[in-house]
Scaffold this active site. Structure first.
Site, PDB file in Angstrom:
ATOM      1  CG  ASP A 101     -31.074 -18.171  -6.098  1.00  0.00           C
ATOM      2  OD1 ASP A 101     -31.200 -18.783  -5.012  1.00  0.00           O
ATOM      3  OD2 ASP A 101     -30.188 -18.416  -6.935  1.00  0.00           O
ATOM      4  CE1 TYR A 102     -38.056 -11.892  -9.521  1.00  0.00           C
ATOM      5  CE2 TYR A 102     -39.718 -12.686  -7.961  1.00  0.00           C
ATOM      6  CZ  TYR A 102     -39.301 -11.774  -8.912  1.00  0.00           C
ATOM      7  OH  TYR A 102     -40.127 -10.736  -9.255  1.00  0.00           O
ATOM      8  CE1 TYR A 138     -31.538 -14.525   1.945  1.00  0.00           C
ATOM      9  CE2 TYR A 138     -30.429 -13.133   0.311  1.00  0.00           C
ATOM     10  CZ  TYR A 138     -30.527 -13.625   1.605  1.00  0.00           C
ATOM     11  OH  TYR A 138     -29.635 -13.207   2.567  1.00  0.00           O
ATOM     12  CG  ASP A 139     -31.563 -12.185  -5.309  1.00  0.00           C
ATOM     13  OD1 ASP A 139     -30.894 -12.461  -4.280  1.00  0.00           O
ATOM     14  OD2 ASP A 139     -31.289 -12.645  -6.439  1.00  0.00           O
ATOM     15  CB  SER A 163      -1.851 -28.953  16.109  1.00  0.00           C
ATOM     16  OG  SER A 163      -0.724 -29.388  16.792  1.00  0.00           O
ATOM     17  CG  LEU A 164      -6.011 -32.890  16.042  1.00  0.00           C
ATOM     18  CD1 LEU A 164      -6.954 -33.328  14.942  1.00  0.00           C
ATOM     19  CD2 LEU A 164      -6.509 -33.383  17.389  1.00  0.00           C
ATOM     20  CG  ASP A 199      -0.079 -35.826  11.925  1.00  0.00           C
ATOM     21  OD1 ASP A 199      -1.220 -35.362  11.964  1.00  0.00           O
ATOM     22  OD2 ASP A 199       0.935 -35.190  11.580  1.00  0.00           O
ATOM     23  CD  GLU A 234     -15.516 -34.346  14.723  1.00  0.00           C
ATOM     24  OE1 GLU A 234     -14.945 -33.329  14.290  1.00  0.00           O
ATOM     25  OE2 GLU A 234     -15.869 -34.473  15.906  1.00  0.00           O
ATOM     26  CE  LYS A 291      -5.866 -32.817  10.333  1.00  0.00           C
ATOM     27  NZ  LYS A 291      -5.496 -31.701   9.492  1.00  0.00           N
ATOM     28  CG  ASP A 334      -6.622 -29.261   3.274  1.00  0.00           C
ATOM     29  OD1 ASP A 334      -6.028 -28.675   4.198  1.00  0.00           O
ATOM     30  OD2 ASP A 334      -6.063 -29.624   2.223  1.00  0.00           O
ATOM     31  CE1 TYR A 380     -12.144 -28.317  15.111  1.00  0.00           C
ATOM     32  CE2 TYR A 380     -12.792 -28.294  12.806  1.00  0.00           C
ATOM     33  CZ  TYR A 380     -11.867 -28.018  13.796  1.00  0.00           C
ATOM     34  OH  TYR A 380     -10.683 -27.432  13.475  1.00  0.00           O
ATOM     35  CE  LYS A 384     -12.362 -33.860  16.773  1.00  0.00           C
ATOM     36  NZ  LYS A 384     -13.217 -32.709  16.487  1.00  0.00           N
ATOM     37  CE  LYS A 430      -2.470 -34.149   8.745  1.00  0.00           C
ATOM     38  NZ  LYS A 430      -1.097 -33.749   8.988  1.00  0.00           N
ATOM     39  CB  CYS A 442      24.117 -32.959 -25.941  1.00  0.00           C
ATOM     40  SG  CYS A 442      23.358 -31.374 -25.558  1.00  0.00           S
ATOM     41  CB  CYS A 477      26.085 -29.156 -28.202  1.00  0.00           C
ATOM     42  SG  CYS A 477      26.621 -30.408 -27.027  1.00  0.00           S
ATOM     43  CB  CYS A 531      25.836 -32.250 -22.306  1.00  0.00           C
ATOM     44  SG  CYS A 531      26.692 -31.296 -23.560  1.00  0.00           S
ATOM     45  CB  CYS A 538      26.738 -27.704 -24.412  1.00  0.00           C
ATOM     46  SG  CYS A 538      24.960 -28.011 -24.552  1.00  0.00           S
TER      47      CYS A 538
HETATM   48  S1  IVH Z   1     -10.191 -31.148  16.253  1.00  0.00           S
HETATM   49  C1  IVH Z   1      -7.007 -29.761  19.656  1.00  0.00           C
HETATM   50  N1  IVH Z   1     -11.638 -31.741  14.166  1.00  0.00           N
HETATM   51  O1  IVH Z   1      -6.888 -30.024  11.896  1.00  0.00           O
HETATM   52  C2  IVH Z   1      -7.256 -29.562  18.205  1.00  0.00           C
HETATM   53  N2  IVH Z   1      -9.630 -30.503  13.828  1.00  0.00           N
HETATM   54  O2  IVH Z   1      -4.153 -30.840  13.101  1.00  0.00           O
HETATM   55  C3  IVH Z   1      -8.684 -29.879  17.891  1.00  0.00           C
HETATM   56  N3  IVH Z   1      -9.225 -29.880  11.497  1.00  0.00           N
HETATM   57  O3  IVH Z   1      -5.962 -27.198  13.732  1.00  0.00           O
HETATM   58  C4  IVH Z   1      -8.859 -30.043  16.464  1.00  0.00           C
HETATM   59  N4  IVH Z   1     -11.048 -30.802  10.678  1.00  0.00           N
HETATM   60  O4  IVH Z   1      -7.562 -26.870  11.813  1.00  0.00           O
HETATM   61  C5  IVH Z   1     -10.513 -31.139  14.617  1.00  0.00           C
HETATM   62  N5  IVH Z   1     -13.046 -32.317  12.402  1.00  0.00           N
HETATM   63  C6  IVH Z   1     -11.935 -31.708  12.857  1.00  0.00           C
HETATM   64  C7  IVH Z   1     -11.043 -31.040  11.997  1.00  0.00           C
HETATM   65  C8  IVH Z   1      -9.886 -30.452  12.522  1.00  0.00           C
HETATM   66  C9  IVH Z   1      -9.947 -30.107  10.400  1.00  0.00           C
HETATM   67  C10 IVH Z   1      -7.927 -29.160  11.555  1.00  0.00           C
HETATM   68  C11 IVH Z   1      -7.873 -28.033  12.544  1.00  0.00           C
HETATM   69  C12 IVH Z   1      -6.714 -28.329  13.458  1.00  0.00           C
HETATM   70  C13 IVH Z   1      -5.951 -29.327  12.672  1.00  0.00           C
HETATM   71  C14 IVH Z   1      -5.269 -30.281  13.636  1.00  0.00           C
END
Ligand code: IVH
Length: 671
Positions: free
Chosen positions: A34-35, A37-38, A83-84, A86, A114, A116, A118, A223, A287, A311, A405, A408, A423, A428
């Site tokens: 760190d030193y 770098y700084d 989105s994916l 579930d 992979e 997921k 959060d 990803y 995937k 999930k 109660c 009361c 009650c 009350c």
């Molecule tokens: S692949 C077509 N890979 O999960 C969507 N998503 O419910 C491709 N997420 O909106 C998403 N880790 O925000 C993918 N290793 C991962 C992920 C990931 C988290 C989230 C992402 C996405 C949501 C899908």
């Protein structure tokens, strides 16, 4: 040094700093202290200070933030951010695998599994290797430009090794450690704490002051890419490796699996490792690895067919029941609460959980001293999942439900078909006090400042026993209360006076008639116009109104049969409290041609042009049903600034999101 020399020196320092930062933030393998770098960083600052014309956007000094934004522009994604789908069990995973194999006409498929992460989905654009734009997912089609905020995230490279055009996608998140430190600091400073790292990350990315974002220690895992053109990879696993080579932070825990059994092993392994990872994960993404096979499978309207997300079930944590407390609600219902040894569950410390009713305690044979597993329902509400009987202490005795109660001391009853203990003493004190708290609450008379602590004192000192007495209070009365000075006494008094001119649906809701919520109160008042007319209404009159049923009709007519109620109303009238409906007549859903008609709408975040109640009233007048929480049934989410978990939930469910400006222009069209 002449300018050319300075330039050369600057490039060298920047390259060294970038290499060190890459090792530290992207590879998690620092080589410089760190030193060192700084020291070098300060040298860069000095040199740039002397030659500000030589500052480049990819300089490490440009990551500290400093730009104050006025808002976030919209960005339309060239390739939508989907989105994916579930899966929640092994059998659902097997069904996914079977569908994939059938569509491809193959016996085995390689899957890239992979974690997921959060956090929040982000997309990053690079032109000629330079970071030019970063955006949120938004509704998947249109997101928000958060380029300046993302510049402060050290793990995001500002310049790639190659001068390529690329759009990469991934997750921006807050490491658990940074989250805990941030919340600790906020708590000490008396600020609200974030419920979980994801909310904290979302809040940090939407800061108008980018210096704040810079201090929040966000990180990323990338990803995928929007368009595979610039990459050589022919599979997801190869793409992850290539993204890492190009300079992005890639989560190293991915694994190729060739059967459901292998995937399940991966899932179980990471489910167990979940709490020890330095970042939060909420599942596993599976995937199809091969890009040619991905293409063959294609997409549904919402999500790829070649991937799915498993999930995790909500996290369960062990703790001990120390006590069971009972509280009495406005309607006399007693609710038990477990007081437990504080533990961290799904991102926050939990020490209390509702036990709902006596049956819940009896069914689980829950006892004081029991070891229990608790979890957060919907990741938010603490719940007791089960008792660990093997750990029950010797000599433990079944929990005995109260018969009287606690306030009361009158005998408790079980009303017909109800699990709740009640009650039924109308005098009350606990109930009276709760009734008063309800009367002044935001959706009822909305009397600002009269919180439970003030009310408790007014009640205890005998200054207020029923709602009419609130209107007899003088400023001097408040001065008898603990820590209340003249200024607040004046404010309390004013707020009470102001509430007299509320439209009467607030009063009706505030009276706390069983089954009459804020929405029913509004419908009733817009129909009958005055409390007096409603008091005269028969059951048939009420049932005749669209959306009013027998239960409400019964409850309302029974309420107004009570002589004491009429006495109370007379007192309110004498105090000049308005008993008339002042809003526009409600439009019945079938009459409205608005695009909001019949839609379920959720409001979230801070609004600038409307108060929440105003907007709610306006939308309801157009036939919308405004509800409090986002679910699959929600049609539209209206998100103001700093919108949090509801917005994220809406995005994850692919529910259209409107910001305040879009909403305003829609509402203009309605006029
Ligand atoms: S692949 C077509 N890979 O999960 C969507 N998503 O419910 C491709 N997420 O909106 C998403 N880790 O925000 C993918 N290793 C991962 C992920 C990931 C988290 C989230 C992402 C996405 C949501 C899908």
């Amino acid at each position: 040094m002449d300018n050319a020399e300075v330039k050369k020196e600057l490039i060298q320092i920047k390259e060294t700093l970038k290499a060190w930062a890459h090792e530290y933030y992207v590879l998690d393998q620092p080589t410089a202290s760190d030193y060192d770098y700084d020291k070098l960083y300060r040298q860069l600052e000095e040199l740039e200070g002397q030659h500000p014309e030589l500052i480049t956007p990819d300089s490490p000094t440009q990551r500290v933030g400093g730009k104050i934004l006025t808002g976030f522009e919209k960005v339309t994604h060239n390739v939508p951010m989907m989105s994916l789908s579930d899966v929640f069990s092994r059998s659902e995973l097997e069904a996914f695998d079977a569908r994939v194999k059938k569509a491809l006409g193959v016996e085995t498929v390689a899957y890239c599994c992979e974690l997921k992460i959060d956090g929040l989905a982000i997309t990053l654009k690079y032109q000629d290797g330079l970071f030019v734009q970063g955006a949120t997912r938004g509704d998947g089609v249109v997101g928000e430009n958060i380029t300046e905020n993302l510049r402060t995230v050290q793990a995001i490279p500002m310049r790639l090794a190659q001068a390529i055009n690329l759009e990469v996608r991934g997750e921006c998140y807050m490491p658990k450690k940074s989250f805990l430190a941030l919340n600790e600091r906020r708590e000490q400073e008396g600020q609200d704490v974030f419920a979980n790292p994801r909310n904290a990350a979302a809040g940090s990315l939407r800061q108008l002051d980018t210096r704040v974002t810079a201090q929040r220690n966000l990180s990323t895992f990338l990803y995928t890419v929007a368009d595979f053109g610039p990459l050589k990879a022919m599979s997801q696993s190869a793409a992850l490796a290539e993204l890492s080579t190009v300079g992005f932070r890639v989560n190293p825990e991915y694994r190729l699996c060739h059967s459901v059994a292998e995937i399940w092993q991966y899932i179980e392994e990471y489910h167990a490792k979940r709490t020890s990872l330095p970042y939060e994960i909420d599942g596993i993404v599976i995937k199809v690895d091969d890009f040619a096979q991905q293409n063959q499978l294609g997409f549904t309207v919402k999500a790829p067919r070649f991937a799915t997300a498993y999930k995790f079930p909500p996290e369960e944590v062990e703790t001990v029941i120390e006590e069971i407390e009972w509280t009495i609600g406005r309607t006399g219902v007693l609710t038990p609460t477990a007081v437990m040894t504080p533990v961290r569950v799904a991102g926050s410390t939990v020490s209390r959980a509702s036990l709902h009713n006596g049956d819940f305690i009896a069914e689980k044979d829950l006892r004081i001293g029991d070891h229990v597993l608790i979890y957060k329902a919907g990741d938010i509400i603490p719940e007791v999942a089960k008792v660990l009987l093997a750990k029950r202490p010797a000599g433990s005795v079944p929990f005995v439900l109260p018969t009287h109660c606690p306030v009361c001391h009158s005998e408790l009853v079980h009303l017909e078909e109800e699990v709740a203990l009640r009650c039924i003493n109308p005098m009350c004190e606990a109930q009276l006090l709760e009734g008063l708290n309800h009367f002044v609450s935001r959706n009822a008379m909305n009397i600002d400042g009269l919180g439970p602590k003030i009310m408790q004192q007014l009640f205890a000192k005998g200054l207020v026993k029923d709602v009419a007495e609130l209107y007899r209070l003088q400023e001097a009365d408040f001065l008898q209360l603990d820590k209340v000075k003249e200024k607040s006494a004046e404010n309390f008094y004013r707020a009470i006076q102001a509430s007299k001119s509320n439209s009467a649906e607030r009063l009706l809701f505030g009276l706390g008639i069983r089954h009459v919520g804020a929405k029913a109160a509004k419908i009733l008042m817009s129909h009958f116009g005055t409390i007096a007319a409603l008091a005269q209404a028969t059951k048939e009159d009420i049932v005749a109104i669209d959306s009013m049923g027998e239960i409400i009709a019964d409850s309302v007519t029974t309420y107004f049969k009570n002589q004491e109620v009429h006495q109370l109303l007379a007192e309110l009238q004498a105090a000049a409290v308005n008993l008339n409906y002042l809003g526009a007549p409600a439009v019945s859903p079938t009459e409205s041609t608005s695009e909001f008609n019949g839609k379920t709408v959720v409001l979230t975040g801070k609004l600038v042009h409307y108060t929440r109640d105003e907007l709610k009233a306006r939308l309801e007048s157009l036939g919308a049903n405004v509800t409090g929480s986002v679910s699959k049934k929600t049609d539209i989410v209206i998100a103001g600034t700093d919108a949090g978990s509801k917005l994220i939930k809406a995005q994850s469910l692919n529910i259209p999101v409107m910001d305040e400006e879009q909403l305003q222009s829609k509402l203009m069209e309605e006029q």
